[in-house]
Each structure stands twice: as structure tokens, then as C-alpha cells.
Design a protein around this motif. Structure first.
Motif, PDB file in Angstrom:
ATOM      1  N   LYS A   7      27.200  56.800  17.119  1.00  0.00           N
ATOM      2  CA  LYS A   7      25.790  56.722  17.481  1.00  0.00           C
ATOM      3  C   LYS A   7      25.636  55.589  18.497  1.00  0.00           C
ATOM      4  O   LYS A   7      26.060  54.452  18.246  1.00  0.00           O
ATOM      5  N   GLN A  45      37.947  63.230  12.345  1.00  0.00           N
ATOM      6  CA  GLN A  45      36.626  63.389  12.936  1.00  0.00           C
ATOM      7  C   GLN A  45      35.932  62.030  12.948  1.00  0.00           C
ATOM      8  O   GLN A  45      35.924  61.322  11.949  1.00  0.00           O
ATOM      9  N   ARG A  94      36.578  64.931  17.729  1.00  0.00           N
ATOM     10  CA  ARG A  94      37.612  65.449  16.801  1.00  0.00           C
ATOM     11  C   ARG A  94      38.989  65.301  17.413  1.00  0.00           C
ATOM     12  O   ARG A  94      39.227  65.771  18.522  1.00  0.00           O
ATOM     13  N   ASP A 100      32.291  60.195  13.947  1.00  0.00           N
ATOM     14  CA  ASP A 100      30.897  60.332  14.354  1.00  0.00           C
ATOM     15  C   ASP A 100      30.386  59.012  14.910  1.00  0.00           C
ATOM     16  O   ASP A 100      30.594  57.957  14.313  1.00  0.00           O
ATOM     17  N   LYS A 121      23.905  60.712  19.463  1.00  0.00           N
ATOM     18  CA  LYS A 121      25.087  60.832  18.596  1.00  0.00           C
ATOM     19  C   LYS A 121      26.137  61.770  19.189  1.00  0.00           C
ATOM     20  O   LYS A 121      25.818  62.687  19.925  1.00  0.00           O
ATOM     21  N   ARG A 122      27.360  61.520  18.841  1.00  0.00           N
ATOM     22  CA  ARG A 122      28.473  62.382  19.240  1.00  0.00           C
ATOM     23  C   ARG A 122      29.438  62.540  18.071  1.00  0.00           C
ATOM     24  O   ARG A 122      29.565  61.627  17.250  1.00  0.00           O
ATOM     25  N   ARG A 123      30.113  63.668  18.080  1.00  0.00           N
ATOM     26  CA  ARG A 123      31.199  63.859  17.104  1.00  0.00           C
ATOM     27  C   ARG A 123      32.478  64.117  17.888  1.00  0.00           C
ATOM     28  O   ARG A 123      32.543  65.051  18.680  1.00  0.00           O
TER      29      ARG A 123
END
Ligand SMILES: Nc1ncnc2c1ncn2[C@@H]1O[C@H](COP(=O)(O)OP(=O)(O)O)[C@@H](O)[C@H]1O
Ligand SMILES: [Mg+2]
Length: 391
Positions: free
Chosen positions: A287, A283, A331, A285, A327-329
């Protein structure tokens, strides 16, 4: 199996004089020079069996050369004892054992005498030594004028021609030209076949693995690992990568930043080692510090020996992030991992689709471990199903 070298509870302390007293008065006032103890070896114990080829590895300053000198009897241990049987010839640090003011010839005789060879016996091998060292024209020159390559050649030639039962070699195979290195290695292999005992300090981890019967890794003067060379070399590589991590490179222009990467097993943060064939999720994360169009997130995996093993990115899998602000996550779900035992290091990065612009890279910042299945020597994990039918 009988023991060739027994090292029992060996510690070596060096006394370091931090500053020179600037005047006699100061020396009298303070009573003595300030000294600090430095322990280059601490409670080192192990045996080397007769006929064994033993590798000593460890980072610079870990105490390898000190240990060899203690074994050779050049340094006296501060604590503990070394017992050894048979003639022990050493090719220690550059020039150690040579007298700088004496000529090559005089040093050969001195060296041989030190090892218990009579003058007559030395006469008999002298020409071979000179020939092996390729120093015919320089034997009457003081060795202080020798280059490092010449010193190594003379040292090696002496060591291998005095019929030693035990030979100690400190790193020298890395010095000198390749042809000479090859000849040295050849000699070492012959020695091994003849059943002589060899202790080799080396940085060449693959060579240690291929040649040696057993290895020990020193770390800050302590035996950190000892055993089969595969296991010890792996431990060494693990330590090196951990060390590199402290200087982990982060680079990029930071229009988008990586807030952090993490590994998950299902929904939970990864704890403990993975079994071969388990799935893991990476994962990442992000910004955006300013809106960025179409960034690509990538990752790479390196093994403990710093070999690249696998990498991929969002673009390869047809995922377009579009215009990113805020922001993004992301995976990455990795299917059954095909790795077997070892530590893997994860690099994550964000960059433009054409790779021209790197926003942020965290080099080998994260890691996970894959368990080695007990008693298996698999190089890779292949999922298998099996069936049987009547014919
Ligand atoms: N004669 C000496 N006096 C003081 N410190 C020493 C001396 N020889 C070695 N050391 C120190 O002992 C440690 C181990 O050195 P060494 O055995 O040469 O390590 P390696 O061969 O593994 O690089 C180092 O920190 C080194 O600075
Ligand atoms: Mg050394």
C-alpha cells in the motif's frame, strides 16, 4: 554397550528469595522470607553410553550448566537420581571447583584429591598440569587473582591429567585464546579416541555436529530434543530462528508499506510442508502512503541456520511497477523448490531501484517447511527424467 552416566527423572529446584526482609519486625510478622521456587531442570532422563561423545545444547538459561553440575555431583538433584561409573572430571563454569583463596598449586592438589588421586599420583602429573596450563609463574598466587583465561587453563589442565573415565566440559572451549582452544580440542579428540566418555556443553553448533555422537537440546529445563547431532542441531536452529522472529526487525521509511506476505500452493494458501520439487508462490501486498515512482519488491530466503539461500526481486525479472499509488499485489512464482528437508524463512522488502531508499522490510517474517524425504540424504533437489533405448 554399557552405560557411563544414567540420568533418571532429574529435577532441580532453586529457591529464589525475591526480597530481603527489611527489618526483624517484618520477618517476625510475615513469619518468613518470601521464597519462590524456580525449576531449572524438570524430569530430565537420558543415558550416556561409555565412550560416547555427547553434546548438550540449548539457549542461555536453559539449564545446561545446572545439569552438568548435577552430573558432577556438585549439585544435588531435588528429584531423581544420577548414577555414574568411573572417575568423573569436570571443567565446569569458570572457577567452579576452585577455592578462590587458595593458590593454584593448592587447588591442583585439592582438585585431584577430590577426584580420588593420591598425593603421590598428583606429584607425578603436577608438572604436566602446570605446563599444559602455562601458569608456571602463577602457581603460588591465589586463584582469585587469576583472569578468566587463566582459570580455564588451570581447570582444563587438571581435568585432563587425572585420567578421568568421564569428562564434563562446560562451554570453556569458547574462552581463552585460539591456540589454547586448539590444544583443548586436540585433547578432547584424543580422549574420544581413547574411548572415554565426554559430555560437552557448547554454543558451537557445527562443532557439536562434527564431533559428537549424540546430542540433547534443553529448553527451559526440559529435554526438547535428543538424538543424532544433525537432527538436534537442526531443531536448535529452528528454535533460534523462531525466537528471533519475535524480535523481527521491521524497518523503512514507509512511503510504501508491506501489508502482508503470504505463501500459496497453486491458488490456495500454503498449508503443511512442501515436498522437494514442489512450486510455491510468494504473494506480497503493498500500500502506497504517497505516490512512489518505480519501487522494487524483493525477497530473500534463509535456511534454519540463518544462511542466505536465495533471493530475487521484481527488477531482476524485468518487472517495472511504474508509479505506485494505492494498493498492489505482487506474486513471485517459484519454480520447483530445490531444497530438501528444513524450515525456510522469508524476508520481503520494498525499496528504490538503486537501493538507496528502503521503504519497508520485514525481516524473516514468513516461513515454510520443506519435507525431508524419508531415508534420503540429498543436499538439494534436481528434477530428473529418465529413459532407456535399445542400442
Ligand atoms: N544457584 C542458583 N540459584 C538460583 N537460580 C539459578 C542458580 N543456578 C542457576 N539458576 C537458574 O537456573 C536456570 C538455568 O541456569 P543454567 O543451568 O546456568 O543455564 P545455562 O547453562 O543453560 O545457561 C537459569 O534461569 C538460572 O538463572
Ligand atoms: Mg551455562
Amino acid at each position: 554397550m554399557s552405560i557411563a552416566i544414567e540420568i533418571a527423572g532429574v529435577s532441580k529446584r532453586f529457591r529464589m528469595y525475591r526480597e530481603k526482609p527489611s527489618s526483624l519486625k517484618q520477618r517476625i510478622l510475615s513469619g518468613r522470607v518470601r521464597a519462590e521456587d524456580f525449576w531449572a531442570l524438570r524430569d530430565v532422563s537420558f543415558d550416556v553410553a561409555e565412550g560416547e561423545f555427547f553434546a548438550l545444547i540449548g539457549q542461555n538459561g536453559s539449564g545446561k550448566s545446572t545439569l552438568l553440575k548435577v552430573i558432577a555431583g556438585i549439585l544435588r538433584p531435588s528429584e531423581g537420581v544420577v548414577r555414574q561409573r568411573g572417575r568423573i572430571a569436570g571443567l565446569l563454569e569458570l572457577g567452579a571447583g576452585f577455592h578462590p583463596e587458595l593458590t593454584g598449586r593448592e587447588n591442583v592438589y585439592l582438585n585431584a584429591a577430590f577426584l580420588g588421586l593420591s598425593h603421590r599420583k598428583t606429584d607425578a602429573v603436577y608438572d604436566d598440569i602446570v605446563e599444559f596450563a602455562e601458569l608456571r609463574e602463577f602457581m603460588d598466587t591465589a586463584v582469585k587473582f587469576y583472569s578468566s583465561g587463566m582459570l580455564v587453563r588451570l581447570g582444563f589442565a587438571c581435568a585432563v591429567h587425572v585420567d578421568p573415565e568421564v569428562i564434563l566440559i562446560d562451554e570453556v572451549l569458547a574462552v581463552g585464546d585460539e591456540a589454547f582452544q586448539a590444544r583443548c580440542l586436540d585433547r578432547v579428540r584424543t580422549f574420544q579416541k581413547e574411548g572415554r566418555t565426554i559430555v560437552l556443553v557448547t554454543h558451537a553448533l557445527d562443532m557439536a555436529r562434527q564431533l559428537c555422537d549424540r546430542a540433547a537440546m534443553l529448553d527451559h529445563g526440559v529435554i526438547h530434543a535428543i538424538g543424532g547431532p544433525d537432527q538436534v542441531v537442526r531443531e536448535m536452529r529452528r528454535t533460534i530462528s523462531k525466537h528471533d522472529l519475535e524480535f523481527a526487525r521491521e524497518e523503512g521509511s514507509r512511503e510504501i508499506e508491506i501489508l502482508g506476505g503470504s505463501l500459496h500452493r497453486g491458488a490456495d494458501p500454503l498449508a503443511g510442508a512442501l515436498a522437494p520439487g514442489e512450486c510455491v508462490t510468494l504473494q506480497v501486498d503493498l500500500k502506497a502512503n504517497e505516490p512512489v515512482d518505480d519501487p522494487v519488491v524483493s525477497f530473500a530466503l534463509h535456511d534454519g541456520a540463518n544462511n542466505f539461500v536465495f533471493g530475487s526481486d521484481t527488477a531482476q525479472h524485468g518487472l517495472a511497477l511504474g508509479r505506485v499509488d494505492g494498493k498492489r499485489r505482487v506474486r513471485f512464482q517459484l519454480g520447483p523448490v530445490p531444497f530438501t528437508g528444513g524450515q525456510y524463512w522469508v524476508t520481503v522488502g520494498v525499496h528504490s531501484r538503486d537501493n538507496q531508499r528502503v521503504y519497508h522490510v520485514q525481516d524473516q517474517r514468513y516461513s515454510f517447511e520443506v519435507r525431508q524425504t524419508e531415508g534420503r540424504r540429498d543436499q538439494t533437489y534436481v528434477p530428473v527424467t529418465v529413459g532407456v533405448e535399445e542400442l
